[in-house]
Design a protein around this motif. Structure first.
Motif, PDB file in Angstrom:
ATOM      1  N   MET A   1       0.837  -1.189   0.000  1.00  9.90           N
ATOM      2  CA  MET A   1       0.000   0.000   0.000  1.00  9.90           C
ATOM      3  C   MET A   1       0.877   1.247   0.000  1.00  9.90           C
ATOM      4  O   MET A   1       1.907   1.296   0.667  1.00  9.90           O
ATOM      5  CB  MET A   1      -0.932  -0.016   1.220  1.00  9.90           C
ATOM      6  CG  MET A   1      -1.932   1.134   1.271  1.00  9.90           C
ATOM      7  SD  MET A   1      -1.301   2.601   2.132  1.00  9.90           S
ATOM      8  CE  MET A   1      -1.269   2.024   3.819  1.00  9.90           C
ATOM      9  N   ILE A   2       0.476   2.230  -0.773  1.00  9.38           N
ATOM     10  CA  ILE A   2       1.186   3.504  -0.833  1.00  9.38           C
ATOM     11  C   ILE A   2       0.219   4.599  -0.393  1.00  9.38           C
ATOM     12  O   ILE A   2      -0.926   4.640  -0.857  1.00  9.38           O
ATOM     13  CB  ILE A   2       1.684   3.807  -2.262  1.00  9.38           C
ATOM     14  CG1 ILE A   2       2.600   2.688  -2.773  1.00  9.38           C
ATOM     15  CG2 ILE A   2       2.418   5.144  -2.312  1.00  9.38           C
ATOM     16  CD1 ILE A   2       2.942   2.806  -4.239  1.00  9.38           C
ATOM     17  N   ARG A   3       0.682   5.464   0.493  1.00  7.24           N
ATOM     18  CA  ARG A   3      -0.145   6.591   0.908  1.00  7.24           C
ATOM     19  C   ARG A   3       0.672   7.863   0.877  1.00  7.24           C
ATOM     20  O   ARG A   3       1.743   7.940   1.484  1.00  7.24           O
ATOM     21  CB  ARG A   3      -0.723   6.374   2.304  1.00  7.24           C
ATOM     22  CG  ARG A   3      -1.761   7.428   2.686  1.00  7.24           C
ATOM     23  CD  ARG A   3      -2.519   7.083   3.950  1.00  7.24           C
ATOM     24  NE  ARG A   3      -1.761   7.393   5.152  1.00  7.24           N
ATOM     25  CZ  ARG A   3      -1.225   6.493   5.958  1.00  7.24           C
ATOM     26  NH1 ARG A   3      -1.364   5.199   5.686  1.00  7.24           N
ATOM     27  NH2 ARG A   3      -0.558   6.844   7.037  1.00  7.24           N
ATOM     28  N   LEU A   4       0.178   8.856   0.154  1.00  9.19           N
ATOM     29  CA  LEU A   4       0.803  10.157   0.088  1.00  9.19           C
ATOM     30  C   LEU A   4      -0.050  11.124   0.902  1.00  9.19           C
ATOM     31  O   LEU A   4      -1.259  11.228   0.674  1.00  9.19           O
ATOM     32  CB  LEU A   4       0.911  10.658  -1.358  1.00  9.19           C
ATOM     33  CG  LEU A   4       2.062  10.100  -2.220  1.00  9.19           C
ATOM     34  CD1 LEU A   4       1.943   8.586  -2.390  1.00  9.19           C
ATOM     35  CD2 LEU A   4       2.063  10.769  -3.584  1.00  9.19           C
ATOM     36  N   GLU A   5       0.590  11.799   1.843  1.00  6.43           N
ATOM     37  CA  GLU A   5      -0.122  12.753   2.701  1.00  6.43           C
ATOM     38  C   GLU A   5       0.451  14.151   2.493  1.00  6.43           C
ATOM     39  O   GLU A   5       1.583  14.432   2.881  1.00  6.43           O
ATOM     40  CB  GLU A   5       0.015  12.358   4.177  1.00  6.43           C
ATOM     41  CG  GLU A   5      -0.699  11.069   4.539  1.00  6.43           C
ATOM     42  CD  GLU A   5      -0.643  10.777   6.035  1.00  6.43           C
ATOM     43  OE1 GLU A   5       0.043  11.530   6.766  1.00  6.43           O
ATOM     44  OE2 GLU A   5      -1.276   9.804   6.467  1.00  6.43           O
ATOM     45  N   ALA A   6      -0.324  14.996   1.842  1.00  5.38           N
ATOM     46  CA  ALA A   6       0.048  16.404   1.615  1.00  5.38           C
ATOM     47  C   ALA A   6       1.414  16.526   0.944  1.00  5.38           C
ATOM     48  O   ALA A   6       2.165  17.479   1.205  1.00  5.38           O
ATOM     49  CB  ALA A   6       0.014  17.191   2.929  1.00  5.38           C
ATOM     50  N   ILE A   7       1.738  15.588   0.058  1.00  7.20           N
ATOM     51  CA  ILE A   7       3.021  15.627  -0.634  1.00  7.20           C
ATOM     52  C   ILE A   7       3.069  16.856  -1.553  1.00  7.20           C
ATOM     53  O   ILE A   7       2.157  17.104  -2.332  1.00  7.20           O
ATOM     54  CB  ILE A   7       3.237  14.337  -1.449  1.00  7.20           C
ATOM     55  CG1 ILE A   7       3.612  13.189  -0.521  1.00  7.20           C
ATOM     56  CG2 ILE A   7       4.311  14.522  -2.518  1.00  7.20           C
ATOM     57  CD1 ILE A   7       4.996  13.281   0.093  1.00  7.20           C
ATOM     58  N   THR A   8       4.163  17.595  -1.433  1.00  9.08           N
ATOM     59  CA  THR A   8       4.308  18.852  -2.154  1.00  9.08           C
ATOM     60  C   THR A   8       5.709  18.933  -2.759  1.00  9.08           C
ATOM     61  O   THR A   8       6.683  18.475  -2.157  1.00  9.08           O
ATOM     62  CB  THR A   8       4.102  20.051  -1.206  1.00  9.08           C
ATOM     63  OG1 THR A   8       2.786  19.988  -0.651  1.00  9.08           O
ATOM     64  CG2 THR A   8       4.280  21.380  -1.928  1.00  9.08           C
ATOM     65  N   LYS A   9       5.777  19.490  -3.961  1.00 13.48           N
ATOM     66  CA  LYS A   9       7.072  19.792  -4.556  1.00 13.48           C
ATOM     67  C   LYS A   9       7.036  21.201  -5.117  1.00 13.48           C
ATOM     68  O   LYS A   9       6.270  21.500  -6.046  1.00 13.48           O
ATOM     69  CB  LYS A   9       7.432  18.805  -5.674  1.00 13.48           C
ATOM     70  CG  LYS A   9       8.803  19.081  -6.297  1.00 13.48           C
ATOM     71  CD  LYS A   9       9.922  18.995  -5.260  1.00 13.48           C
ATOM     72  CE  LYS A   9      11.281  19.345  -5.847  1.00 13.48           C
ATOM     73  NZ  LYS A   9      12.356  19.274  -4.828  1.00 13.48           N
ATOM     74  N   LEU A  10       7.848  22.063  -4.533  1.00 12.52           N
ATOM     75  CA  LEU A  10       7.962  23.446  -4.984  1.00 12.52           C
ATOM     76  C   LEU A  10       9.400  23.696  -5.426  1.00 12.52           C
ATOM     77  O   LEU A  10      10.331  23.591  -4.621  1.00 12.52           O
ATOM     78  CB  LEU A  10       7.581  24.418  -3.868  1.00 12.52           C
ATOM     79  CG  LEU A  10       7.702  25.914  -4.203  1.00 12.52           C
ATOM     80  CD1 LEU A  10       6.767  26.277  -5.356  1.00 12.52           C
ATOM     81  CD2 LEU A  10       7.398  26.763  -2.978  1.00 12.52           C
ATOM     82  N   TYR A  11       9.583  23.994  -6.706  1.00 16.62           N
ATOM     83  CA  TYR A  11      10.910  24.298  -7.217  1.00 16.62           C
ATOM     84  C   TYR A  11      11.212  25.783  -6.999  1.00 16.62           C
ATOM     85  O   TYR A  11      10.315  26.629  -7.137  1.00 16.62           O
ATOM     86  CB  TYR A  11      11.000  23.971  -8.711  1.00 16.62           C
ATOM     87  CG  TYR A  11      10.958  22.494  -8.999  1.00 16.62           C
ATOM     88  CD1 TYR A  11      12.086  21.698  -8.831  1.00 16.62           C
ATOM     89  CD2 TYR A  11       9.785  21.891  -9.446  1.00 16.62           C
ATOM     90  CE1 TYR A  11      12.054  20.335  -9.103  1.00 16.62           C
ATOM     91  CE2 TYR A  11       9.741  20.532  -9.716  1.00 16.62           C
ATOM     92  CZ  TYR A  11      10.877  19.762  -9.549  1.00 16.62           C
ATOM     93  OH  TYR A  11      10.832  18.416  -9.812  1.00 16.62           O
ATOM     94  N   PRO A  12      12.435  26.123  -6.638  1.00 20.44           N
ATOM     95  CA  PRO A  12      12.791  27.534  -6.399  1.00 20.44           C
ATOM     96  C   PRO A  12      12.459  28.406  -7.609  1.00 20.44           C
ATOM     97  O   PRO A  12      12.794  28.062  -8.754  1.00 20.44           O
ATOM     98  CB  PRO A  12      14.310  27.483  -6.155  1.00 20.44           C
ATOM     99  CG  PRO A  12      14.568  26.086  -5.673  1.00 20.44           C
ATOM    100  CD  PRO A  12      13.582  25.222  -6.399  1.00 20.44           C
ATOM    101  N   GLY A  13      11.777  29.494  -7.369  1.00 17.73           N
ATOM    102  CA  GLY A  13      11.444  30.428  -8.429  1.00 17.73           C
ATOM    103  C   GLY A  13      10.219  30.078  -9.235  1.00 17.73           C
ATOM    104  O   GLY A  13       9.780  30.869 -10.082  1.00 17.73           O
TER     105      GLY A  13
END
Length: 314
Positions: A1-13
């Motif tokens: 089972m895979i669970r993502l919780e509020a996973i975020t990716k913000l690249y600079p700029g």
């Protein structure tokens, strides 16, 4: 089972996150297809699962363990990975390519050799012929099979597939999809697959996750996505022919009427109702006989029975 919780990716700029507080759960033994417009965040999401891209925030669980703090190299050895470009090592034989992760894990040579034989057989490649072959001698479809075998080599609980059939010609692609769907059913892995092809997502996925601008718009079974789009974006994305797409989820076996229809063309058992409708339109016939693999007639389906379905009347 895979669970993502509020996973975020913000690249600079960047003006907005590539992935924005994504919450999704993928059940053990299922295939989830991530799909959406270019730049929606689906590939970034996939690569954050094995931390080829590090999340900016949120938590990621695999089989109940938070893996956001694990050594990413060790994590990747527990996750199979299949990419569009296949990525076989050109200087290594097929067997050596498949053996990559088991060698890193310190498996005995005899165990590795047996596993290579087992997996080549599983993906439909004769071990005697292909074991010592070099990648440049293989067709695109054969290289993709080796790529899948390599991803399965250490028996990982999770497999990631990034556009796995994108580099294959359309005829070979459909055949490989059918074969790999059967393989994945037998090995019972938790699969996350990125695709840009909705028909592929419908065919391969137990669940479909539609993304837009880094966010999850809708997550459900193919039938749920097609029958009840969450909003106007999803409705436009799945297209005006979603009723026909739903027929690809149904088998002709569900509409069988006993007996043989006179002077009717035939279709194989297990074909989809969409394929049957296309055959009926192409032939102009009023019915199709359904035959098993040995050519025996199992019954027939009428054009009226096929058309008088909720899917085709919506």
């Amino acid at each position: 089972m895979i669970r993502l919780e509020a996973i975020t990716k913000l690249y600079p700029g960047a003006p907005r996150p590539a992935v924005d507080r994504l919450d999704i759960e993928m059940a053990e033994g299922t295939t989830t297809a991530l799909i959406g417009p270019s730049g929606c965040g689906k590939t970034t999401t996939l690569r954050m699962i094995n931390r080829m891209i590090e999340p900016s925030g949120g938590r990621l669980f695999i089989d109940g363990t938070d893996v956001t703090g694990l050594d990413p190299v060790l994590l990747r050895r527990r996750i199979g990975y299949v990419i569009q470009q296949i990525g076989l090592f050109p200087h290594q034989s097929v067997a050596e390519n498949i053996a990559t992760v088991p060698k890193l894990l310190g498996w005995p040579a005899a165990t590795i050799a047996a596993r290579v034989e087992e997996l080549l057989t599983l993906v439909g490649l004769d071990p005697a012929r292909f074991r010592d072959a070099m990648p440049h001698r293989l067709s695109g479809g054969q290289r993709q099979r080796v790529g899948v075998a390599r991803a399965l080599a250490a028996d990982p609980p999770v497999m990631l597939m990034d556009e796995p059939f994108g580099a294959i010609d359309p005829i070979a692609r459909e055949k490989l999809q059918d074969e790999f769907k059967e393989i994945l059913r037998r090995v019972r892995k938790t699969i996350v697959m990125v695709t840009h092809d909705l028909d592929e997502a419908i065919k391969m996925g137990d669940r479909i996750a539609i993304m837009r601008d880094g966010r999850l718009v809708q997550h459900g079974s193919p039938d749920e996505i097609l029958s009840e789009p969450a909003d106007a974006f999803v409705e436009a994305f799945v297209g005006p022919d979603r009723a026909l797409k739903r027929l690809s989820l149904r088998k002709v076996d569900d509409l069988l009427t006993p007996g043989e229809a006179a002077e009717a063309p035939a279709i194989g058992a297990g074909a989809t109702q969409r394929e049957a409708l296309a055959r009926l339109i192409d032939s102009g016939a009023a019915a199709l006989n359904v035959r098993d693999a040995e050519g025996r007639i199992l019954g027939h389906i009428d054009r009226t029975a096929l058309l008088d379905r909720p899917e085709t009347r919506r």
